[in-house]
Design a protein around this motif. Structure first.
Motif, PDB file in Angstrom:
ATOM      1  N   GLN A   1       0.849  -1.182   0.000  1.00  0.00           N
ATOM      2  CA  GLN A   1       0.000   0.000   0.000  1.00  0.00           C
ATOM      3  C   GLN A   1       0.887   1.235   0.000  1.00  0.00           C
ATOM      4  OE1 GLN A   1      -2.056   1.242   3.802  1.00  0.00           O
ATOM      5  NE2 GLN A   1      -1.738  -0.880   4.369  1.00  0.00           N
TER       6      GLN A   1
ATOM      7  N   TYR B   1      -2.779  14.163  13.560  1.00  0.00           N
ATOM      8  CA  TYR B   1      -3.008  12.883  12.902  1.00  0.00           C
ATOM      9  C   TYR B   1      -3.716  13.074  11.565  1.00  0.00           C
ATOM     10  CZ  TYR B   1      -1.053   9.936  16.465  1.00  0.00           C
ATOM     11  OH  TYR B   1      -0.173   9.290  17.299  1.00  0.00           O
ATOM     12  N   HIS B   2      -3.115  13.878  10.691  1.00  0.00           N
ATOM     13  CA  HIS B   2      -3.632  14.011   9.341  1.00  0.00           C
ATOM     14  C   HIS B   2      -2.600  13.473   8.361  1.00  0.00           C
ATOM     15  CE1 HIS B   2      -7.032  15.970  11.017  1.00  0.00           C
ATOM     16  NE2 HIS B   2      -6.231  16.772  11.693  1.00  0.00           N
ATOM     17  N   ARG B   3      -3.078  13.172   7.142  1.00  0.00           N
ATOM     18  CA  ARG B   3      -2.166  12.533   6.179  1.00  0.00           C
ATOM     19  C   ARG B   3      -1.300  13.589   5.487  1.00  0.00           C
ATOM     20  NH1 ARG B   3      -4.119   7.840   4.027  1.00  0.00           N
ATOM     21  NH2 ARG B   3      -2.057   7.314   3.308  1.00  0.00           N
TER      22      ARG B   3
ATOM     23  N   PRO C   1      -0.299   9.113  10.809  1.00  0.00           N
ATOM     24  CA  PRO C   1      -1.061   7.883  10.525  1.00  0.00           C
ATOM     25  C   PRO C   1      -0.240   6.869   9.725  1.00  0.00           C
ATOM     26  CG  PRO C   1      -2.451   9.806  10.164  1.00  0.00           C
ATOM     27  CD  PRO C   1      -1.061  10.323  10.423  1.00  0.00           C
TER      28      PRO C   1
ATOM     29  N   ASN D   1       1.083   3.181  10.893  1.00  0.00           N
ATOM     30  CA  ASN D   1       0.744   2.024  10.057  1.00  0.00           C
ATOM     31  C   ASN D   1       2.009   1.218   9.738  1.00  0.00           C
ATOM     32  OD1 ASN D   1      -0.918   0.290   8.651  1.00  0.00           O
ATOM     33  ND2 ASN D   1      -1.392   1.709   7.000  1.00  0.00           N
TER      34      ASN D   1
ATOM     35  N   PRO E   1      -5.880   0.551   1.364  1.00  0.00           N
ATOM     36  CA  PRO E   1      -6.961   0.971   0.452  1.00  0.00           C
ATOM     37  C   PRO E   1      -7.468  -0.213  -0.366  1.00  0.00           C
ATOM     38  CG  PRO E   1      -5.094   2.487   0.311  1.00  0.00           C
ATOM     39  CD  PRO E   1      -4.638   1.310   1.124  1.00  0.00           C
TER      40      PRO E   1
ATOM     41  N   LEU F   1      -7.921   6.596  -1.465  1.00  0.00           N
ATOM     42  CA  LEU F   1      -7.055   7.621  -0.876  1.00  0.00           C
ATOM     43  C   LEU F   1      -6.611   7.283   0.538  1.00  0.00           C
ATOM     44  CD1 LEU F   1      -8.964  10.839  -2.046  1.00  0.00           C
ATOM     45  CD2 LEU F   1      -7.015   9.724  -3.139  1.00  0.00           C
TER      46      LEU F   1
ATOM     47  N   THR G   1      -6.978   4.179   4.049  1.00  0.00           N
ATOM     48  CA  THR G   1      -7.135   2.766   4.394  1.00  0.00           C
ATOM     49  C   THR G   1      -8.587   2.427   4.749  1.00  0.00           C
ATOM     50  OG1 THR G   1      -6.548   3.208   6.697  1.00  0.00           O
ATOM     51  CG2 THR G   1      -4.750   2.626   5.194  1.00  0.00           C
TER      52      THR G   1
ATOM     53  N   PRO H   1      -7.990  11.158   2.448  1.00  0.00           N
ATOM     54  CA  PRO H   1      -6.811  10.402   2.901  1.00  0.00           C
ATOM     55  C   PRO H   1      -6.774  10.212   4.416  1.00  0.00           C
ATOM     56  CG  PRO H   1      -6.186  12.078   1.296  1.00  0.00           C
ATOM     57  CD  PRO H   1      -7.624  12.334   1.640  1.00  0.00           C
ATOM     58  N   ASP H   2      -7.549  10.989   5.131  1.00  0.00           N
ATOM     59  CA  ASP H   2      -7.506  10.964   6.590  1.00  0.00           C
ATOM     60  C   ASP H   2      -8.311   9.842   7.231  1.00  0.00           C
ATOM     61  OD1 ASP H   2      -5.736  12.779   7.562  1.00  0.00           O
ATOM     62  OD2 ASP H   2      -7.196  14.385   7.866  1.00  0.00           O
TER      63      ASP H   2
END
Lengths: 491, 491
Positions: A113, A203-205, A247, A251, B61, B309, B311, B451-452
């Motif tokens: 991923q 915690y944002h992408r 995040p 992961n 994803p 975008l 998971t 994405p978040d």
């Protein structure tokens, strides 16, 4: 909190002292009353937000050395002139310029991923085809340092760490080495690349970029060549270095735990930043001329450049806006005794080139150009909660007056360890008087160096409180009848 | 809130009624007591989180029709078998598959900067060189509808709108048309492309993707060809359509206000998604066999696919995890009277292909396969706060028992307008009994299709409350001694 703040601001300082039972303030003079009126009027300021809105909307990201930063200087000159400042000018300089390229990271095995990644400033390129290698994880930079020599040969290091929100931003010093130093440590142990958990608290992408430090060969990982300015960073050996969003970092941590022993986690990393040679940057300078040329200059500002991922609202449209808006308020109230010089520094993010250059050029200025006090705003747009001083013993009364003028805004007196920020730090280090208006940093590392540093994050009331605090400080020091001396003797 | 919830959960239902002064519950039976014990034990559930963690970490994803979704099915079969479910199987189907390509947006004049954009599902491609055109802004879809015919020829439409957080998610219906329908409206008026303000409530630089609907030529903008399943969406005329993050949409709005009259805002938009033909998707089915083959099947589930975008933690690892964890709890307590069938649907996001296909294949099942009640979890991982029923009048007592079992979890009784979600909606529409456990949606549209949507967003206590609610509902309906009839006659 906003309501309470406005209530306090509405009370004269004397009433405030009575309410809290604090020690009696010094006798209130007409000069104090003028400062208080200016301060309270600044709580309705719209100039700072207008500067922030214009800069983030009409220019956007302002990466040092690029056309965007050049456009920002042109915009800044026009804006500062239109606000009524005098002697508005650009002092150009050249600096080695690094620009971002493509950036992707994906786990290819055993759990394919994509991960959200961004290159750290001064990262090397992987080349367009990227590198694919096994990932070796470390809980923090100390664990990385303990890895045996050569043990990362052919591997991609992954360095995690913890970071907690702190009001004074002090955990930047705790977590920051994962970005500043871990890439060089990983390189020294043979790694072909490194990804770190972003130095941030959200915690944002949206990964957090920021500069890293490569060592001069032979100097080892502790070398901080970048900040010294003595070495061209584009000449230093480097490896590809990126940051993952929180995040994604978590992961990846789970993948490392879950991967079967015979199927290690492998990542394909593509980062294609490049150096584009020496480019022009510059400091934008504007003045409020003082009535007394012998009283010295009060030098304040923030930095005009930003990282390229966002429009740089907190970092640092806020700082240039707050300092200019406050200087304008003092100016509009009548010419101050001392000249106030507002500098919007260039190329801070990529190595404090603007601040370093400004100090180098003007440190020896005498007469009308003599800088007697410095201050900097570079910690976002949230409210000022503490004032720290770096004044000589002869200026204790001046510090008392500034503290008294700030108290009704909810600003407490801190200590005597003011250091300025990155851009005026050189002045403070060699003994120039300095005042730090410390901002609330609880949100700062949610936004710092991420795509999320945008105008919508600004709390207009907190921004106004900043302008009020700076106005109170500036009006006091610029008109102080006493001489402003050095905090300490030059080294 | 969490603390209060656990406190309530610890009280027997009778005590709760006493505390609140609610009407006396029906006499408490041994069956009720069994349900309560199962429910309260579920407040310590770890199975749902384990499923979510596994799916988001080991698969990530799961875009419909792709290898990632296929890997998710393989993972799902192994996981459901390991949990003890019976008759675990995949029911495959084929569907037209759209995949994302490159995506960038930048303002080229008068305020050059990049914007954060993502393609809407079923967007056309701009080609690799993109399109560059003037942007024409609209405050909402109604304003776009009022634009004169042909007035957008050669232009890129920008549609903004407002969206407020709502607990019941109802503003999706208010703001959603900007995504579902505005692209077709813009196309009809001659636009060469469209960007919308994301249908979402967060201020992060993460645009919200999601499907849009293109019309069958001649049917006009109201055509909802996608959902009908009757038309292959890849054959419909389309234009490039993207979503901007909220910070970017607001920045673009400011640019439109500030642009000089003679220098309109021009955007270069690159979106290169493509259709890759008919690909395999599938529904993963697992059962808890009942003791009474004539009592019918309780059909529950969520969807296994996600947008590409993120998971897909909230949307919808949560739903498959919650329903499976609850079914396992009922299973582990002893075989229920009715078969519980858990379906993890495929290809929901891109047009409800899995749910539609499942209904088509099994709608006419009789005997052991007869579905008597449906339920779906597809609104994140935050707590259940309301239960809505769609039961026939003959099953009023069953609804009362479910409501009584849920009340100690803080779940209030809503109305009799339960509709299921997208995947079981076809059953509800043609009269099968349905129960909706409504989840708190205050955070949902911060994360939805961005994405978040990652594991770190999950509040484990709220997730457990979901499992407890589903366990209570399932244990009650699966073991109900009375016949579960239809909510209404078939059309």
């Amino acid at each position: 909190m906003r309501k309470a703040l406005l209530l306090l601001a509405a009370l004269p300082a004397a009433a405030f002292a009575q309410v809290t039972g604090a020690p009696s303030p010094p006798p209130r003079t007409e000069a104090d009353a003028r400062v208080e009126r200016l301060r309270d009027a600044a709580l309705k300021d719209d100039v700072a937000f207008d500067i922030m809105e214009g800069l983030t909307t009409e220019i956007g990201p302002r990466m040092a050395g690029t056309q965007q930063e050049a456009r920002a200087r042109t915009w800044a000159v026009a804006k500062l002139k239109s606000l009524g400042f005098r002697n508005v000018r650009v002092e150009e300089f050249r600096m080695p310029t690094w620009v971002r390229g493509a950036e992707t990271a994906e786990i290819v095995s055993p759990f394919p991923q994509k991960l959200s990644v961004t290159a750290l400033g001064q990262s090397a390129s992987t080349g367009p085809n990227g590198i694919t290698a096994e990932v070796v994880g470390f809980d923090n930079i100390e664990a990385l340092r303990r890895a045996p020599a050569g043990s990362l040969r052919g591997k991609i290091a992954f360095v995690s760490h913890s970071m907690t929100r702190t009001q004074d931003g002090s955990q930047y010093g705790f977590a920051g080495p994962a970005r500043w130093n871990a890439p060089q440590v990983a390189k020294d142990k043979g790694a072909v690349g490194i990804v770190i958990r972003s130095v941030g608290t959200d915690y944002h992408r949206n990964p957090h970029t920021g500069g890293t430090n490569w060592a001069v060969p032979g100097e080892g990982a502790a070398g901080n060549a970048r900040r010294s300015g003595a070495v061209d960073p584009s000449t230093l050996p480097a490896i590809p270095a990126g940051a993952l969003s929180l995040p994604d970092a978590e992961n990846l941590g789970r993948m490392l735990e879950r991967a079967p022993r015979n199927r290690p986690v492998r990542m394909r990393l593509v980062l294609t930043p490049r150096w584009i040679g020496q480019q022009v940057s510059g400091n934008v300078v504007a003045e409020v001329p003082g009535t007394d040329p012998d009283a010295g200059v009060v030098l304040i500002g923030g930095h005009l450049d930003s990282w390229d991922l966002a429009t740089g609202a907190f970092d640092n449209a806020a700082g240039v806006a707050i300092t200019a808006a406050a200087a304008k308020r003092v100016m509009d109230a009548g010419r101050p005794k001392r000249t106030i010089r507002v500098v919007w520094f260039g190329a801070e993010e990529v190595g404090v080139f603007g601040g370093t250059e400004y100090h180098r050029r003007h440190n020896a200025d005498t007469g009308r150009g003599r800088v007697v006090l410095v201050g900097e705003s570079d910690f976002g747009a949230d409210r000022v909660w503490r004032v720290d001083f770096g004044l000589g013993p002869q200026n204790k009364a001046l510090g008392d007056r500034v503290a008294a003028a700030l108290a009704p805004l909810g600003v407490a007196r801190g200590g005597d360890r003011a250091a300025g920020g990155a851009d005026v730090g050189a002045w403070a280090r060699e003994g120039t008087a300095v005042i730090d208006l410390q901002q609330d940093g609880m949100r700062y590392f949610d936004l710092h160096h991420t795509p999320d540093d945008t105008l919508d994050k600004v709390d207009r009331e907190q921004l106004r409180q900043n302008v009020a605090a700076w106005t109170a400080m500036l009006a006091t020091v610029a008109n102080a009848p006493e001489e402003i001396g050095r905090a300490s003797s030059p080294d």
